[in-house]
Write an enzyme that holds these catalytic residues in place. Sequence first.
Site, short mmCIF file in Angstrom:
data_model
loop_
_atom_site.label_atom_id
_atom_site.label_comp_id
_atom_site.label_asym_id
_atom_site.label_seq_id
_atom_site.Cartn_x
_atom_site.Cartn_y
_atom_site.Cartn_z
N LYS A 22 1.23 -1.35 0.03
CA LYS A 22 0.33 0.05 0.40
C LYS A 22 1.08 2.01 0.05
CE LYS A 22 -1.91 1.87 3.87
NZ LYS A 22 -1.41 3.14 3.92
N ASN A 23 1.73 1.62 1.36
CA ASN A 23 2.32 2.38 1.40
C ASN A 23 3.85 2.86 0.07
OD1 ASN A 23 1.28 3.24 3.66
ND2 ASN A 23 2.73 2.17 4.26
N ARG A 93 -4.26 10.94 3.54
CA ARG A 93 -3.16 11.64 4.26
C ARG A 93 -2.02 11.88 3.11
NH1 ARG A 93 -2.11 14.86 8.61
NH2 ARG A 93 0.37 14.67 8.00
N ASP A 117 -5.40 13.24 12.28
CA ASP A 117 -5.71 12.21 12.65
C ASP A 117 -5.78 11.06 13.72
OD1 ASP A 117 -3.25 11.19 12.45
OD2 ASP A 117 -3.59 10.27 10.35
N ASP A 305 3.92 1.01 11.70
CA ASP A 305 2.59 0.04 11.94
C ASP A 305 2.52 -1.30 12.09
OD1 ASP A 305 2.31 2.79 9.74
OD2 ASP A 305 2.24 1.65 8.67
N ILE A 327 7.65 7.64 16.50
CA ILE A 327 7.07 8.44 15.55
C ILE A 327 5.83 9.32 15.24
CG2 ILE A 327 7.11 7.82 12.42
CD1 ILE A 327 9.84 6.77 14.18
C1 UD1 Z 1 5.31 6.86 8.82
C2 UD1 Z 1 6.33 6.38 8.61
C3 UD1 Z 1 5.66 5.20 7.28
C4 UD1 Z 1 4.31 4.55 7.78
C5 UD1 Z 1 3.75 5.79 7.17
C6 UD1 Z 1 1.97 5.34 7.27
C7 UD1 Z 1 8.46 6.49 9.73
C8 UD1 Z 1 9.67 7.04 9.54
N1 UD1 Z 1 7.55 6.30 9.07
O1 UD1 Z 1 5.35 7.50 6.92
O2 UD1 Z 1 7.07 4.23 7.96
O3 UD1 Z 1 4.12 4.08 6.36
O4 UD1 Z 1 3.33 6.50 7.89
O5 UD1 Z 1 1.39 4.84 8.98
O6 UD1 Z 1 8.33 5.37 10.59
N2 UD1 Z 1 7.21 14.86 10.54
C9 UD1 Z 1 6.86 16.24 10.73
N3 UD1 Z 1 7.31 16.99 9.35
C10 UD1 Z 1 7.36 16.76 8.34
C11 UD1 Z 1 6.82 15.68 8.16
C12 UD1 Z 1 6.94 14.46 8.93
O7 UD1 Z 1 7.50 16.26 11.81
O8 UD1 Z 1 6.32 17.57 7.59
C13 UD1 Z 1 6.81 14.24 11.84
C14 UD1 Z 1 5.74 13.15 12.06
O9 UD1 Z 1 5.27 14.15 12.17
C15 UD1 Z 1 6.41 11.16 11.87
C16 UD1 Z 1 7.58 12.05 12.08
O10 UD1 Z 1 7.94 12.89 11.16
O11 UD1 Z 1 6.86 12.23 13.89
C17 UD1 Z 1 7.57 10.58 10.73
O12 UD1 Z 1 6.94 10.70 9.39
P1 UD1 Z 1 6.93 10.67 8.22
O13 UD1 Z 1 7.91 9.53 7.77
O14 UD1 Z 1 7.23 11.96 6.97
O15 UD1 Z 1 5.47 10.05 8.20
P2 UD1 Z 1 4.69 9.64 7.23
O16 UD1 Z 1 5.41 9.99 5.79
O17 UD1 Z 1 3.41 9.13 7.25
#
Ligand code: UD1
Length: 416
Positions: A22-23, A93, A117, A305, A327
């Site tokens: 999915k990701n 998202r 969320d 996850d 995370i």
């Molecule tokens: C994250 C997970 C990914 C998982 C997905 C869905 C990690 C590193 N990433 O990806 O493995 O498949 O959720 O559940 O485990 N953040 C900021 N500012 C930003 C972007 C992110 O502060 O602009 C922070 C987020 O709040 C979080 C961390 O960075 O604490 C990681 O976020 P990110 O990897 O971007 O999240 P996803 O891409 O959603």
Amino acid sequence: MAALVVRPSGPLEGTVTVSGAKNSVLKLLAATVLAPGRYHLHNVPEIADVAWMGDLLVAMGMTTSRPAPGQLVVDSPAELLPEAPYELVEKMRASIVVLGPLLARFGRARVSLPGGDDFGSRPIDMHLDALRSLGASIELVHGFVEARAERLRGARLGLDFPSVGATENAMMAAVLAEGTTVIDNAAREPEIVDLAAFLNRMGAVVRGAGSSTIEIDGVHELHPVEHTLIPDRIEAATYLAAVGIAGGEITIAGARPDHMDLLVHKLGQMGMRISPCPEGLWAMAPRRLSAVDVSTLPYPGLATDYMPLLVAMLAVADGVAIVTENIFSGRFRYVDELVRMGADVRTDGHHAIVRGRQWLSGAPVRAHDIRAGAAVVLAGLRAQGETTVSEAHHIDRGYERFVEKLRGLGADVDRV
Ligand code: UD1
């Protein structure tokens, strides 16, 4: 609204086949805005998130079709409306990753800001900083990100944290930028490697994906491609957790053990026997699991996850475990559902203490999100009586034929 009903069923056995990631597919679909033409994707799961991403592509002017199971064809026309509306971004998202490729190809993009969320606050500041470093001007207007750039220019970007989404947005912006981009502290997830492979096949020049430094030489244009997705490691982990909780011996066909090293090691410490096999991954839980401490980290660390699945396993393991979520600070909200099932879990900030119980007790519970939903279903495999998991549509976002696959292993699960 759909609910899943689970009863304990004894040890699991048989083979389950894992679907495409999915990701990965959501990001590859975003990448199809980078060049006009027809894309063929294989091993694409039939899940709600893929359908929603398809809706977003259609809203921008593309067409999508499913000529055969597992296949997805995307036709990307020469002109697109470079906009992502609130209704779609709010639902999913991950759709924020269309921002970089839209901007790179059309010089402008208007994408709704996603809200919070069930994981808590999920900022996109790093996505926007990365695009600004590539020369974009960005404004936040009436809940939308409005980005503009004549042509993006390659630059050296240092991410404060190896964010998966920010790395992907930066990669998809940089492939059409003028000059070379270097992303330092880049995310290293297998899905990033899959995206780089897809972009390179399209004619991009991306080096170093899978390491902390990704280098991208911008090109003038890209072309559409055919691509087979990597398997979903989180789905594979879900079936590992199922056998860990219910006991038994299963084969997970199509799984990539090399994407799951640390998880396999952790589950080994808990008493599972897991090894690569010609089909993918073989797993056995010969006895009740033992508790071990777990802590989530960016890849190659234990994925966030996996965490709800691990908490469900620890809830019925022998001993006490400390679980640390590094995370997403808000990601323990679903724990209350496990507590309703008799689990002994206490949370404090980003830690949880899980005292394993021999058995849980079936109860009506709710699926909070994709993985938490799967986790309470699995907990139901070791809960006396019946567990009814409502709001099963959350599970449908990320799992293809979840009930059928579990039933194929002998689990007593129904959809009502
Ligand atoms: C994250 C997970 C990914 C998982 C997905 C869905 C990690 C590193 N990433 O990806 O493995 O498949 O959720 O559940 O485990 N953040 C900021 N500012 C930003 C972007 C992110 O502060 O602009 C922070 C987020 O709040 C979080 C961390 O960075 O604490 C990681 O976020 P990110 O990897 O971007 O999240 P996803 O891409 O959603």
